[in-house]
Motif scaffolding. Structure first.
Motif, PDB file in Angstrom:
ATOM      1  N   GLY A 154      30.692  32.713  33.818  1.00  0.00           N
ATOM      2  CA  GLY A 154      32.026  32.429  33.287  1.00  0.00           C
ATOM      3  C   GLY A 154      32.966  33.607  33.454  1.00  0.00           C
ATOM      4  O   GLY A 154      34.128  33.440  33.859  1.00  0.00           O
ATOM      5  N   LEU A 155      32.478  34.801  33.170  1.00  0.00           N
ATOM      6  CA  LEU A 155      33.331  35.983  33.323  1.00  0.00           C
ATOM      7  C   LEU A 155      33.620  36.281  34.796  1.00  0.00           C
ATOM      8  O   LEU A 155      34.712  36.755  35.119  1.00  0.00           O
ATOM      9  CB  LEU A 155      32.700  37.197  32.637  1.00  0.00           C
ATOM     10  N   LEU A 156      32.674  35.985  35.681  1.00  0.00           N
ATOM     11  CA  LEU A 156      32.950  36.150  37.113  1.00  0.00           C
ATOM     12  C   LEU A 156      34.028  35.177  37.575  1.00  0.00           C
ATOM     13  O   LEU A 156      34.897  35.545  38.370  1.00  0.00           O
ATOM     14  CB  LEU A 156      31.676  35.965  37.940  1.00  0.00           C
ATOM     15  N   MET A 157      33.997  33.943  37.066  1.00  0.00           N
ATOM     16  CA  MET A 157      35.050  32.979  37.405  1.00  0.00           C
ATOM     17  C   MET A 157      36.396  33.447  36.857  1.00  0.00           C
ATOM     18  O   MET A 157      37.420  33.348  37.521  1.00  0.00           O
ATOM     19  CB  MET A 157      34.689  31.594  36.856  1.00  0.00           C
ATOM     20  N   ASP A 158      36.386  33.988  35.649  1.00  0.00           N
ATOM     21  CA  ASP A 158      37.599  34.513  35.028  1.00  0.00           C
ATOM     22  C   ASP A 158      38.133  35.677  35.865  1.00  0.00           C
ATOM     23  O   ASP A 158      39.332  35.733  36.178  1.00  0.00           O
ATOM     24  CB  ASP A 158      37.271  34.960  33.610  1.00  0.00           C
ATOM     25  N   LEU A 159      37.250  36.591  36.241  1.00  0.00           N
ATOM     26  CA  LEU A 159      37.661  37.743  37.049  1.00  0.00           C
ATOM     27  C   LEU A 159      38.240  37.289  38.390  1.00  0.00           C
ATOM     28  O   LEU A 159      39.263  37.806  38.835  1.00  0.00           O
ATOM     29  CB  LEU A 159      36.458  38.663  37.278  1.00  0.00           C
ATOM     30  N   ASP A 160      37.612  36.297  38.999  1.00  0.00           N
ATOM     31  CA  ASP A 160      38.108  35.776  40.274  1.00  0.00           C
ATOM     32  C   ASP A 160      39.501  35.158  40.107  1.00  0.00           C
ATOM     33  O   ASP A 160      40.373  35.340  40.952  1.00  0.00           O
ATOM     34  CB  ASP A 160      37.122  34.744  40.830  1.00  0.00           C
ATOM     35  N   ALA A 161      39.709  34.454  39.012  1.00  0.00           N
ATOM     36  CA  ALA A 161      40.987  33.761  38.794  1.00  0.00           C
ATOM     37  C   ALA A 161      42.105  34.715  38.399  1.00  0.00           C
ATOM     38  O   ALA A 161      43.260  34.508  38.768  1.00  0.00           O
ATOM     39  CB  ALA A 161      40.822  32.681  37.727  1.00  0.00           C
ATOM     40  N   THR A 162      41.772  35.773  37.634  1.00  0.00           N
ATOM     41  CA  THR A 162      42.824  36.624  37.074  1.00  0.00           C
ATOM     42  C   THR A 162      42.881  38.028  37.657  1.00  0.00           C
ATOM     43  O   THR A 162      43.891  38.712  37.505  1.00  0.00           O
ATOM     44  CB  THR A 162      42.636  36.768  35.550  1.00  0.00           C
ATOM     45  N   ALA A 163      41.783  38.486  38.251  1.00  0.00           N
ATOM     46  CA  ALA A 163      41.646  39.859  38.748  1.00  0.00           C
ATOM     47  C   ALA A 163      41.795  40.888  37.632  1.00  0.00           C
ATOM     48  O   ALA A 163      42.048  42.063  37.891  1.00  0.00           O
ATOM     49  CB  ALA A 163      42.634  40.150  39.884  1.00  0.00           C
ATOM     50  N   ASP A 164      41.613  40.472  36.395  1.00  0.00           N
ATOM     51  CA  ASP A 164      41.736  41.372  35.242  1.00  0.00           C
ATOM     52  C   ASP A 164      40.368  41.957  34.900  1.00  0.00           C
ATOM     53  O   ASP A 164      39.676  41.493  33.990  1.00  0.00           O
ATOM     54  CB  ASP A 164      42.320  40.611  34.046  1.00  0.00           C
ATOM     55  N   SER A 165      39.993  42.993  35.631  1.00  0.00           N
ATOM     56  CA  SER A 165      38.676  43.592  35.429  1.00  0.00           C
ATOM     57  C   SER A 165      38.568  44.308  34.089  1.00  0.00           C
ATOM     58  O   SER A 165      37.491  44.327  33.485  1.00  0.00           O
ATOM     59  CB  SER A 165      38.330  44.539  36.577  1.00  0.00           C
ATOM     60  N   THR A 166      39.650  44.870  33.601  1.00  0.00           N
ATOM     61  CA  THR A 166      39.605  45.556  32.311  1.00  0.00           C
ATOM     62  C   THR A 166      39.217  44.579  31.204  1.00  0.00           C
ATOM     63  O   THR A 166      38.335  44.857  30.390  1.00  0.00           O
ATOM     64  CB  THR A 166      40.975  46.209  32.006  1.00  0.00           C
ATOM     65  N   ARG A 167      39.858  43.432  31.201  1.00  0.00           N
ATOM     66  CA  ARG A 167      39.589  42.439  30.158  1.00  0.00           C
ATOM     67  C   ARG A 167      38.187  41.848  30.298  1.00  0.00           C
ATOM     68  O   ARG A 167      37.457  41.727  29.310  1.00  0.00           O
ATOM     69  CB  ARG A 167      40.645  41.330  30.196  1.00  0.00           C
ATOM     70  N   THR A 168      37.766  41.510  31.517  1.00  0.00           N
ATOM     71  CA  THR A 168      36.442  40.915  31.690  1.00  0.00           C
ATOM     72  C   THR A 168      35.335  41.943  31.452  1.00  0.00           C
ATOM     73  O   THR A 168      34.298  41.600  30.879  1.00  0.00           O
ATOM     74  CB  THR A 168      36.289  40.260  33.081  1.00  0.00           C
ATOM     75  N   ASP A 169      35.564  43.194  31.834  1.00  0.00           N
ATOM     76  CA  ASP A 169      34.590  44.250  31.534  1.00  0.00           C
ATOM     77  C   ASP A 169      34.450  44.420  30.021  1.00  0.00           C
ATOM     78  O   ASP A 169      33.336  44.546  29.500  1.00  0.00           O
ATOM     79  CB  ASP A 169      35.010  45.584  32.153  1.00  0.00           C
ATOM     80  N   ARG A 170      35.563  44.418  29.337  1.00  0.00           N
ATOM     81  CA  ARG A 170      35.550  44.551  27.878  1.00  0.00           C
ATOM     82  C   ARG A 170      34.826  43.359  27.240  1.00  0.00           C
ATOM     83  O   ARG A 170      34.039  43.519  26.303  1.00  0.00           O
ATOM     84  CB  ARG A 170      36.974  44.690  27.349  1.00  0.00           C
ATOM     85  N   ALA A 171      35.069  42.166  27.756  1.00  0.00           N
ATOM     86  CA  ALA A 171      34.406  40.972  27.226  1.00  0.00           C
ATOM     87  C   ALA A 171      32.893  41.053  27.439  1.00  0.00           C
ATOM     88  O   ALA A 171      32.117  40.727  26.524  1.00  0.00           O
ATOM     89  CB  ALA A 171      34.970  39.715  27.883  1.00  0.00           C
ATOM     90  N   PHE A 172      32.462  41.496  28.612  1.00  0.00           N
ATOM     91  CA  PHE A 172      31.021  41.592  28.856  1.00  0.00           C
ATOM     92  C   PHE A 172      30.402  42.667  27.976  1.00  0.00           C
ATOM     93  O   PHE A 172      29.313  42.468  27.415  1.00  0.00           O
ATOM     94  CB  PHE A 172      30.723  41.857  30.334  1.00  0.00           C
ATOM     95  N   SER A 173      31.093  43.773  27.816  1.00  0.00           N
ATOM     96  CA  SER A 173      30.606  44.831  26.934  1.00  0.00           C
ATOM     97  C   SER A 173      30.484  44.318  25.496  1.00  0.00           C
ATOM     98  O   SER A 173      29.496  44.605  24.802  1.00  0.00           O
ATOM     99  CB  SER A 173      31.550  46.040  27.005  1.00  0.00           C
TER     100      SER A 173
END
Length: 187
Positions: A154-173
């Motif tokens: 899910g976070l990889l799909m989010d990252l692909d759609a938004t390119a917001d690595s800061t937010r997805t990295d924070r979410a995974f953390s």
């Protein structure tokens, strides 16, 4: 009498075509692959038979590389908690080293390549359950493999759609912190 198959040449061609496809995506025509492999389209057809057989081989070879590389990232390391292993794997997968695989396989639903490996989406999910179950067994939580995989996908799909690595990295953390909190009582 024709030439005998030359597996070493075929392997070299497949490696070069796979390198190209990981860097640039799967092309519609054979010319870019032939150029990348330093050969002609005729020789690619000679070694692989048809365009579709070659493209299928490229996809399968790239997938095999991904399974080996990402699988190694998910293996248990005795010197670190498994959530730290997952954090390191996430950084690699979403970083420059993992991007070629995400680019090639992340767009699978929209790709004409889906017809080349019709069962890919199922395999792309189930292939990761075993390594995750094994890793999560190290913290007595193998039943969380599906949840962890769903969060990663899910976070990889989010990252692909938004390119917001800061937010997805924070979410995974944050997810891993929650997982750590759930694990402590079971130790």
């Amino acid at each position: 009498m024709g030439r005998r198959p030359q597996p070493e040449i075929k392997k070299r061609l497949l490696d070069a075509c796979t390198d190209y496809a990981l860097e640039h995506g799967l092309p519609d025509r054979l010319e870019p692959l032939a150029s990348a492999a330093g050969t002609s389209t005729r020789m690619l057809i000679y070694h692989f038979g048809t365009r579709d057989v070659l493209l299928r081989a490229v996809l399968e070879h790239a997938r095999q590389r991904q399974l080996i590389t990402f699988g190694d990232l998910l293996r248990v390391r005795p010197d670190q908690p498994y959530t730290a292993t997952l954090a390191n794997a996430w950084r690699f997968i979403t970083g420059p080293e993992g991007q070629p695989y995400l680019g090639m396989f992340g767009q699978w639903r929209e790709s004409a390549a889906q017809q080349l490996l019709p069962d890919f989406r199922r395999m792309a999910t189930t292939n990761w359950l075993g390594p995750l179950e094994k890793g999560l067994s190290s913290i007595d939580r193998p039943e969380l493999a599906t949840l962890v995989l769903a969060v990663i996908r899910g976070l990889l799909m989010d990252l692909d759609a938004t390119a917001d690595s800061t937010r997805t990295d924070r979410a995974f953390s944050g997810f891993l912190s929650t997982l750590d909190q759930q694990i402590v009582p079971n130790r």
